[in-house]
Motif scaffolding. Sequence first.
Motif, short mmCIF file in Angstrom:
data_model
loop_
_atom_site.label_atom_id
_atom_site.label_comp_id
_atom_site.label_asym_id
_atom_site.label_seq_id
_atom_site.Cartn_x
_atom_site.Cartn_y
_atom_site.Cartn_z
N ALA A 145 0.98 -1.24 -0.10
CA ALA A 145 -0.06 0.16 -0.15
C ALA A 145 0.79 1.12 -0.14
N LEU A 149 0.87 4.03 -2.88
CA LEU A 149 0.61 5.65 -2.70
C LEU A 149 1.93 6.43 -3.25
N THR A 184 -7.16 8.85 -2.00
CA THR A 184 -7.90 7.69 -2.03
C THR A 184 -7.10 6.87 -1.14
N VAL A 185 -5.90 6.39 -1.54
CA VAL A 185 -4.99 5.68 -0.93
C VAL A 185 -4.72 6.14 0.52
N PHE A 187 -6.83 8.07 2.21
CA PHE A 187 -7.92 7.57 3.25
C PHE A 187 -7.82 6.26 3.68
N TYR A 188 -7.45 5.23 2.83
CA TYR A 188 -7.32 3.69 3.44
C TYR A 188 -6.19 3.74 4.61
N LEU A 189 -5.19 4.30 4.28
CA LEU A 189 -4.02 4.30 5.20
C LEU A 189 -4.58 5.05 6.55
N LEU A 191 -7.57 5.15 7.63
CA LEU A 191 -8.49 4.12 8.42
C LEU A 191 -7.75 3.06 9.09
N HIS A 192 -6.71 2.78 8.42
CA HIS A 192 -5.69 1.37 9.00
C HIS A 192 -5.13 1.80 10.19
N SER A 195 -7.64 2.44 13.08
CA SER A 195 -7.96 1.10 13.50
C SER A 195 -6.82 0.63 14.47
N LEU A 203 -5.94 -2.73 8.63
CA LEU A 203 -6.52 -3.18 7.39
C LEU A 203 -5.37 -3.73 6.67
N LEU A 205 -2.84 -4.41 3.82
CA LEU A 205 -1.73 -3.38 3.11
C LEU A 205 -0.94 -4.29 2.31
#
Length: 212
Positions: A145, A149, A184-185, A187-189, A191-192, A195, A203, A205
């Motif tokens: 991931a 990025l 967008t990536v 955002f994902y990181l 959230l990771h 968490s 999440l 990776l």
Amino acid sequence: MSLSETDAAHGEPRPQATPGPLGGDPALIGVPTFVVGSIALGLTLVGYLPAEAAGAPVAIILAATALGQLIAAFRAAALGQSAVAAIFGVFTGSWLSYAVLVLGLIHGWFGTTADTATRTQALFLISWLATVVLLTVSTLRLPAAFTVLFALIDRAPALVLLATPNGSDTLRAAGGYAVFAFVTVGFYLFLHVTSLAKGGRGLPLGRPAVGG
């Protein structure tokens, strides 16, 4: 984005370790502040604002993104996360120098002509593109991931650089959409890392490109 929060061998997230005396993950500050400046930059590149309002995103980039990257860099350094500190430190320089470039060109600080202003922008883009490509190569042993990025980040200045000599709005807009892709990536990181901060497993990776 600390490797202490992932399985470095397989790129799989694992529960966050109990924080030390300093506590906290620098990415919780670094990632969202990076994202907000990127959104402002992307909107500018795709033409949300007229060309004469090129300085509009500087308020966010200077007061939120550059400052946030600097705080995250110091935080990572204090925690002994040298690689993370280096990445956030480099992006501090990138966002700060972008703000200075835009303000300098608007207010004539550099004594540039119309031709040299274009070359000044190209100089900025070439310098930072080369640096971010170097950072991209350095992520090959990290979960996939992170490499995705940085590869997407590479595309944005490359497209804007191609647009700069002839003022191509199409290529400039493509650079803006590349910005939205790496947002967008981001955002994902985020959230990771949130968490992990809450005691979850984070999440997926992906496996590192090298050594995975």
